[in-house]
Scaffold this motif. Structure first.
Motif, PDB file in Angstrom:
ATOM      1  N   ALA A   1       0.831  -1.210   0.000  1.00  0.00           N
ATOM      2  CA  ALA A   1       0.000   0.000   0.000  1.00  0.00           C
ATOM      3  C   ALA A   1       0.861   1.254   0.000  1.00  0.00           C
ATOM      4  O   ALA A   1       0.552   2.237  -0.691  1.00  0.00           O
ATOM      5  CB  ALA A   1      -0.931  -0.014   1.211  1.00  0.00           C
ATOM      6  N   CYS A   2       1.948   1.226   0.762  1.00  0.00           N
ATOM      7  CA  CYS A   2       2.856   2.378   0.816  1.00  0.00           C
ATOM      8  C   CYS A   2       3.470   2.652  -0.550  1.00  0.00           C
ATOM      9  O   CYS A   2       3.510   3.792  -1.016  1.00  0.00           O
ATOM     10  CB  CYS A   2       3.953   2.113   1.854  1.00  0.00           C
ATOM     11  SG  CYS A   2       5.221   3.403   1.933  1.00  0.00           S
ATOM     12  N   LYS A   3       3.940   1.586  -1.194  1.00  0.00           N
ATOM     13  CA  LYS A   3       4.564   1.763  -2.505  1.00  0.00           C
ATOM     14  C   LYS A   3       3.559   2.258  -3.546  1.00  0.00           C
ATOM     15  O   LYS A   3       3.869   3.132  -4.359  1.00  0.00           O
ATOM     16  CB  LYS A   3       5.190   0.443  -2.972  1.00  0.00           C
ATOM     17  CG  LYS A   3       6.525   0.127  -2.303  1.00  0.00           C
ATOM     18  CD  LYS A   3       7.118  -1.143  -2.870  1.00  0.00           C
ATOM     19  CE  LYS A   3       8.509  -1.416  -2.288  1.00  0.00           C
ATOM     20  NZ  LYS A   3       9.517  -0.452  -2.759  1.00  0.00           N
ATOM     21  N   GLU A   4       2.359   1.696  -3.504  1.00  0.00           N
ATOM     22  CA  GLU A   4       1.362   2.085  -4.510  1.00  0.00           C
ATOM     23  C   GLU A   4       0.937   3.537  -4.335  1.00  0.00           C
ATOM     24  O   GLU A   4       0.863   4.296  -5.299  1.00  0.00           O
ATOM     25  CB  GLU A   4       0.155   1.149  -4.415  1.00  0.00           C
ATOM     26  CG  GLU A   4       0.417  -0.253  -4.948  1.00  0.00           C
ATOM     27  CD  GLU A   4      -0.840  -1.109  -4.978  1.00  0.00           C
ATOM     28  OE1 GLU A   4      -1.830  -0.717  -4.320  1.00  0.00           O
ATOM     29  OE2 GLU A   4      -0.825  -2.151  -5.644  1.00  0.00           O
TER      30      GLU A   4
ATOM     31  N   SER B   1      13.785   3.317  -0.906  1.00  0.00           N
ATOM     32  CA  SER B   1      12.734   2.703  -1.706  1.00  0.00           C
ATOM     33  C   SER B   1      11.896   1.708  -0.911  1.00  0.00           C
ATOM     34  O   SER B   1      11.095   0.976  -1.485  1.00  0.00           O
ATOM     35  CB  SER B   1      13.344   2.000  -2.935  1.00  0.00           C
ATOM     36  OG  SER B   1      13.975   2.946  -3.773  1.00  0.00           O
ATOM     37  N   THR B   2      12.090   1.671   0.399  1.00  0.00           N
ATOM     38  CA  THR B   2      11.249   0.852   1.279  1.00  0.00           C
ATOM     39  C   THR B   2      10.918   1.689   2.509  1.00  0.00           C
ATOM     40  O   THR B   2      11.744   1.810   3.414  1.00  0.00           O
ATOM     41  CB  THR B   2      11.962  -0.449   1.707  1.00  0.00           C
ATOM     42  OG1 THR B   2      12.248  -1.231   0.545  1.00  0.00           O
ATOM     43  CG2 THR B   2      11.075  -1.265   2.634  1.00  0.00           C
ATOM     44  N   TRP B   3       9.738   2.288   2.511  1.00  0.00           N
ATOM     45  CA  TRP B   3       9.347   3.179   3.607  1.00  0.00           C
ATOM     46  C   TRP B   3       8.629   2.433   4.722  1.00  0.00           C
ATOM     47  O   TRP B   3       8.556   2.919   5.836  1.00  0.00           O
ATOM     48  CB  TRP B   3       8.465   4.302   3.081  1.00  0.00           C
ATOM     49  CG  TRP B   3       9.137   5.180   2.068  1.00  0.00           C
ATOM     50  CD1 TRP B   3      10.425   5.087   1.609  1.00  0.00           C
ATOM     51  CD2 TRP B   3       8.557   6.277   1.373  1.00  0.00           C
ATOM     52  NE1 TRP B   3      10.678   6.059   0.688  1.00  0.00           N
ATOM     53  CE2 TRP B   3       9.554   6.811   0.509  1.00  0.00           C
ATOM     54  CE3 TRP B   3       7.300   6.872   1.381  1.00  0.00           C
ATOM     55  CZ2 TRP B   3       9.314   7.910  -0.314  1.00  0.00           C
ATOM     56  CZ3 TRP B   3       7.059   7.963   0.556  1.00  0.00           C
ATOM     57  CH2 TRP B   3       8.056   8.477  -0.278  1.00  0.00           C
ATOM     58  N   ARG B   4       8.101   1.275   4.414  1.00  0.00           N
ATOM     59  CA  ARG B   4       7.574   0.327   5.402  1.00  0.00           C
ATOM     60  C   ARG B   4       8.298  -0.986   5.185  1.00  0.00           C
ATOM     61  O   ARG B   4       8.413  -1.448   4.051  1.00  0.00           O
ATOM     62  CB  ARG B   4       6.067   0.105   5.236  1.00  0.00           C
ATOM     63  CG  ARG B   4       5.181   1.002   6.076  1.00  0.00           C
ATOM     64  CD  ARG B   4       5.029   0.501   7.491  1.00  0.00           C
ATOM     65  NE  ARG B   4       4.181   1.383   8.300  1.00  0.00           N
ATOM     66  CZ  ARG B   4       4.063   1.262   9.623  1.00  0.00           C
ATOM     67  NH1 ARG B   4       4.703   0.311  10.272  1.00  0.00           N
ATOM     68  NH2 ARG B   4       3.290   2.077  10.297  1.00  0.00           N
ATOM     69  N   HIS B   5       8.784  -1.573   6.258  1.00  0.00           N
ATOM     70  CA  HIS B   5       9.504  -2.836   6.131  1.00  0.00           C
ATOM     71  C   HIS B   5       8.973  -3.824   7.154  1.00  0.00           C
ATOM     72  O   HIS B   5       9.015  -3.569   8.361  1.00  0.00           O
ATOM     73  CB  HIS B   5      11.003  -2.637   6.360  1.00  0.00           C
ATOM     74  CG  HIS B   5      11.743  -3.934   6.523  1.00  0.00           C
ATOM     75  ND1 HIS B   5      12.436  -4.273   7.669  1.00  0.00           N
ATOM     76  CD2 HIS B   5      11.869  -4.999   5.683  1.00  0.00           C
ATOM     77  CE1 HIS B   5      12.963  -5.471   7.536  1.00  0.00           C
ATOM     78  NE2 HIS B   5      12.638  -5.938   6.345  1.00  0.00           N
TER      79      HIS B   5
END
Length: 304
Positions: A42-45, A70-74
């Motif tokens: 969802a974060c990436k989209e 490029s990864t704000w949620r991991h």
């Protein structure tokens, strides 16, 4: 900006907002995280964050490995082969090779897997939106700023790629994109907040592991959840980043953990890296004054 460390009642007022709304944030309850990675997707989209590859480490089911530009949620998958789970939290448990078959995810893991249990600790990590954010203190362009909601946001259009914010962060959250050169991190969906919407990750979380709301309300909710787990016998459960007296003045995104912070890859006692900046400049000023005084005295002695 005001104080560089310690408790701070209103971070938005400290940043210059006269009548800001309540401070908003995240409470992530890792005890109900199922590792689905819906928050990552969802974060990436929503934020149009580029994909960062699908190379597995060979040590885990985790393919994103850590927070980055490029990864704000991991979502971390931490596997511990150190004995039975502590209580029935609905988390998956499997037996080691040669051990008895584990029960379903809804059964008590201690009963099902015995001493050979593997615990899966899952946690969705994110930028902490610190009360005292060192990244803000060191940014030379003003690219990083505090919003009216108390969150910390990067403005990529004025980021010069200096990278000062990267070592300044005590959590290692911020990164630069190799093909871009600029710094990026979670914005806590600032664009959605301005429209009265939840951040995309919290909206997508199917178990409500990621809870969004007013920070004071979330802290009360977290305290109640911690007391509930302690009553169930989960003594190791603890809150991380909730305490305004800690080294960063408390986090805007804090967590309930089922093991020590180091197990999740989190620093056990984070401290804002610019905490001593004021005293450092005072010492530099004093040293400079002494040198000037010595120089004047030496010059005056030669003239005499």
């Amino acid at each position: 900006m005001g104080r560089l460390s310690g408790p701070l009642h209103d971070v938005a007022q400290d940043a210059g907002y006269e009548q800001p709304p309540p401070r908003m944030g995240f409470f992530t309850d890792t005890s109900v995280c199922i590792g689905c990675k819906a928050c990552e997707v969802a974060c990436k989209e929503w934020n149009e964050v580029p994909e960062d590859g699908y190379l597995l480490t060979g040590m885990s089911y985790d393919n994103t490995q850590a927070l980055s530009a490029s990864t704000w949620r991991h979502v971390a998958f931490v596997e511990k082969a150190d004995g039975p789970a502590l209580t029935d939290l609905g988390m998956p448990g499997v037996g080691l090779p040669g051990a008895a078959t584990a029960g379903t995810v809804h059964e008590d893991q201690e009963t099902a897997s015995g001493d050979s249990a593997v615990r899966w600790l899952m946690s969705s990590d994110v930028c902490k939106h610190c009360t005292h954010a060192a990244c803000l203190d060191v940014c030379p362009t003003g690219s990083l700023f505090r919003t009216e909601f108390g969150t910390v946001v990067v403005q990529p259009d004025i980021c010069n790629g200096c990278g000062y914010c990267i070592p300044a962060c005590p959590y290692g959250v911020i990164g630069k994109r190799e093909d871009d050169g600029r710094a990026f991190k979670c914005t806590l969906c600032y664009d959605r907040l301005k429209e009265g919407q939840k951040p995309a990750c919290a909206q997508a979380c199917p178990t409500e592991s990621i809870q969004f709301g007013e920070l004071d309300v979330l802290r009360e909710r977290a305290d109640a959840r911690l007391a509930e787990l302690h009553a169930q016998g989960v003594e190791v459960a603890q809150l991380y980043g909730r305490d305004p007296e800690d080294g960063v003045g408390g986090d805007g995104a804090f967590f309930l953990l089922l093991d020590e912070p180091e197990v999740y890859g989190l620093p056990p006692d984070p401290v804002v890296t610019t905490r001593d900046l004021g005293s450092m400049w005072r010492h530099v000023g004093a040293a400079a004054a002494v040198l000037v005084g010595v120089g004047i005295a030496s010059f005056a002695g030669k003239r005499g």
